[in-house]
Scaffold this motif. Structure first.
Motif, mmCIF file in Angstrom:
data_model
loop_
_atom_site.group_PDB
_atom_site.id
_atom_site.type_symbol
_atom_site.label_atom_id
_atom_site.label_comp_id
_atom_site.label_asym_id
_atom_site.label_seq_id
_atom_site.Cartn_x
_atom_site.Cartn_y
_atom_site.Cartn_z
ATOM 1 N N TYR A 1 -1.939 6.883 6.871
ATOM 2 C CA TYR A 1 -3.013 6.349 7.712
ATOM 3 C C TYR A 1 -2.544 6.139 9.146
ATOM 4 N N VAL A 2 -1.326 5.724 9.332
ATOM 5 C CA VAL A 2 -0.783 5.536 10.678
ATOM 6 C C VAL A 2 -0.685 6.879 11.398
ATOM 7 N N LYS A 3 -0.225 7.898 10.691
ATOM 8 C CA LYS A 3 -0.128 9.228 11.293
ATOM 9 C C LYS A 3 -1.507 9.748 11.699
ATOM 10 N N ILE A 4 -2.491 9.588 10.831
ATOM 11 C CA ILE A 4 -3.847 10.035 11.144
ATOM 12 C C ILE A 4 -4.397 9.261 12.341
ATOM 13 N N MET B 1 0.835 -1.177 0.000
ATOM 14 C CA MET B 1 0.000 0.000 0.000
ATOM 15 C C MET B 1 0.880 1.241 0.000
ATOM 16 N N LYS B 2 0.393 2.199 -0.681
ATOM 17 C CA LYS B 2 1.175 3.392 -0.922
ATOM 18 C C LYS B 2 1.106 4.412 0.216
ATOM 19 N N PHE B 3 -0.021 4.483 0.896
ATOM 20 C CA PHE B 3 -0.237 5.528 1.877
ATOM 21 C C PHE B 3 -0.347 5.010 3.308
ATOM 22 N N VAL B 4 0.309 3.917 3.625
ATOM 23 C CA VAL B 4 0.211 3.328 4.956
ATOM 24 C C VAL B 4 0.728 4.297 6.016
ATOM 25 N N ASP B 5 1.820 4.961 5.748
ATOM 26 C CA ASP B 5 2.365 5.884 6.744
ATOM 27 C C ASP B 5 1.404 7.048 7.014
ATOM 28 N N ALA C 1 -5.982 9.318 17.975
ATOM 29 C CA ALA C 1 -5.947 8.704 19.302
ATOM 30 C C ALA C 1 -5.454 9.700 20.354
ATOM 31 N N LEU C 2 -4.476 10.515 20.016
ATOM 32 C CA LEU C 2 -3.985 11.524 20.954
ATOM 33 C C LEU C 2 -5.034 12.587 21.246
ATOM 34 N N ILE C 3 -5.755 13.017 20.229
ATOM 35 C CA ILE C 3 -6.812 14.006 20.437
ATOM 36 C C ILE C 3 -7.916 13.420 21.314
#
Length: 71
Positions: free
Chosen positions: A7-10, A1-5, A15-17
């Motif tokens: 999605y992980v950042k989001i 997958m191209k955009f895994v990083d 979760a922090l918010i």
């Protein structure tokens, strides 16, 4: 997958918010206030005055008790 990083950042930021919102609500006593308000609301809803108002405002209260004339 191209955009895994991405999605992980989001996911991490979300979760922090969410965790900070929960911590804020715990620290400010939000849950205690809501518990008291809900208890007062349930007490009022079960009181005889509230039951009388509820029945007085219900236009269909005698609808089922009346016999049907079409049968």
């Amino acid at each position: 997958m191209k955009f895994v990083d991405w999605y992980v950042k989001i996911g991490v930021v979300s979760a922090l918010i969410g965790a900070s919102m929960e911590l804020f609500m715990i620290k400010t006593g939000f849950y205690d206030q809501v518990t008291v308000l809900e208890a007062e609301k349930r007490t009022w809803e079960n009181s005889p005055e509230a039951q009388a108002i509820k029945e007085a405002l219900n236009p269909w209260r005698n609808h089922d008790a009346q016999p049907r004339k079409n049968s």
